[in-house]
Write a protein that holds these residues in place. Structure first.
Motif, short mmCIF file in Angstrom:
data_model
loop_
_atom_site.label_atom_id
_atom_site.label_comp_id
_atom_site.label_asym_id
_atom_site.label_seq_id
_atom_site.Cartn_x
_atom_site.Cartn_y
_atom_site.Cartn_z
N TYR A 23 -3.26 -2.06 -0.93
CA TYR A 23 -2.67 -2.03 0.41
C TYR A 23 -2.44 -3.44 0.94
CZ TYR A 23 -1.89 -1.14 5.32
OH TYR A 23 -1.35 -1.12 6.58
N GLU A 24 -3.44 -4.29 0.81
CA GLU A 24 -3.34 -5.67 1.31
C GLU A 24 -2.20 -6.43 0.64
OE1 GLU A 24 -5.07 -7.02 3.83
OE2 GLU A 24 -6.10 -5.12 4.13
N ASN A 25 -1.90 -6.10 -0.61
CA ASN A 25 -0.83 -6.78 -1.34
C ASN A 25 0.52 -6.10 -1.18
OD1 ASN A 25 -2.21 -9.04 -2.55
ND2 ASN A 25 -3.33 -7.54 -3.75
N GLY A 26 0.58 -5.11 -0.30
CA GLY A 26 1.84 -4.45 -0.01
C GLY A 26 2.32 -3.48 -1.07
N LEU A 27 1.43 -3.06 -1.96
CA LEU A 27 1.82 -2.15 -3.02
C LEU A 27 1.65 -0.68 -2.63
CD1 LEU A 27 0.27 -4.18 -5.96
CD2 LEU A 27 2.68 -4.04 -5.29
N LEU A 28 1.00 -0.44 -1.49
CA LEU A 28 0.84 0.91 -0.95
C LEU A 28 1.27 0.89 0.51
CD1 LEU A 28 -2.76 2.00 -2.06
CD2 LEU A 28 -0.61 2.75 -3.05
N SER A 29 1.92 1.95 0.96
CA SER A 29 2.18 2.10 2.39
C SER A 29 0.89 2.56 3.05
CB SER A 29 3.29 3.14 2.61
OG SER A 29 2.80 4.44 2.29
N PHE A 30 0.86 2.54 4.38
CA PHE A 30 -0.34 3.01 5.07
C PHE A 30 -0.60 4.48 4.78
CE2 PHE A 30 -2.37 5.10 8.68
CZ PHE A 30 -3.60 4.49 8.60
N VAL A 31 0.46 5.28 4.73
CA VAL A 31 0.30 6.72 4.45
C VAL A 31 -0.31 6.91 3.07
CG1 VAL A 31 1.54 8.89 4.10
CG2 VAL A 31 2.13 7.40 6.03
N GLU A 32 0.19 6.17 2.09
CA GLU A 32 -0.37 6.25 0.73
C GLU A 32 -1.82 5.78 0.71
OE1 GLU A 32 3.55 5.41 -2.01
OE2 GLU A 32 2.64 3.73 -0.93
#
Length: 63
Positions: A23-32
């Motif tokens: 998440y921190e690296n932008g590889l997941l959205s908040f929903v994911e």
């Protein structure tokens, strides 16, 4: 605490740490991120899962 509970705690910690990094690296959205966190909790049944917040506040965090 029995051995399997300790193993579950360690595995949960590792899975959640990886989820946080994705998440921190932008590889997941908040929903994911939120769905994966819930899946981690169900899969590894951390000892204090009932005390953990149901919805996480990461959506307000700046990237």
């Amino acid at each position: 605490m029995e051995q399997q509970k300790v193993i579950d705690e360690i595995e949960y910690f590792k899975a959640q740490k990886l989820t946080d990094q994705l998440y921190e690296n932008g590889l997941l959205s908040f929903v994911e991120y939120d769905k994966l966190t819930e899946l981690n909790r169900r899969s590894f049944s951390p000892l204090f899962a009932d005390l953990l917040p149901k919805v996480l506040d990461k959506s307000l965090k700046k990237r």
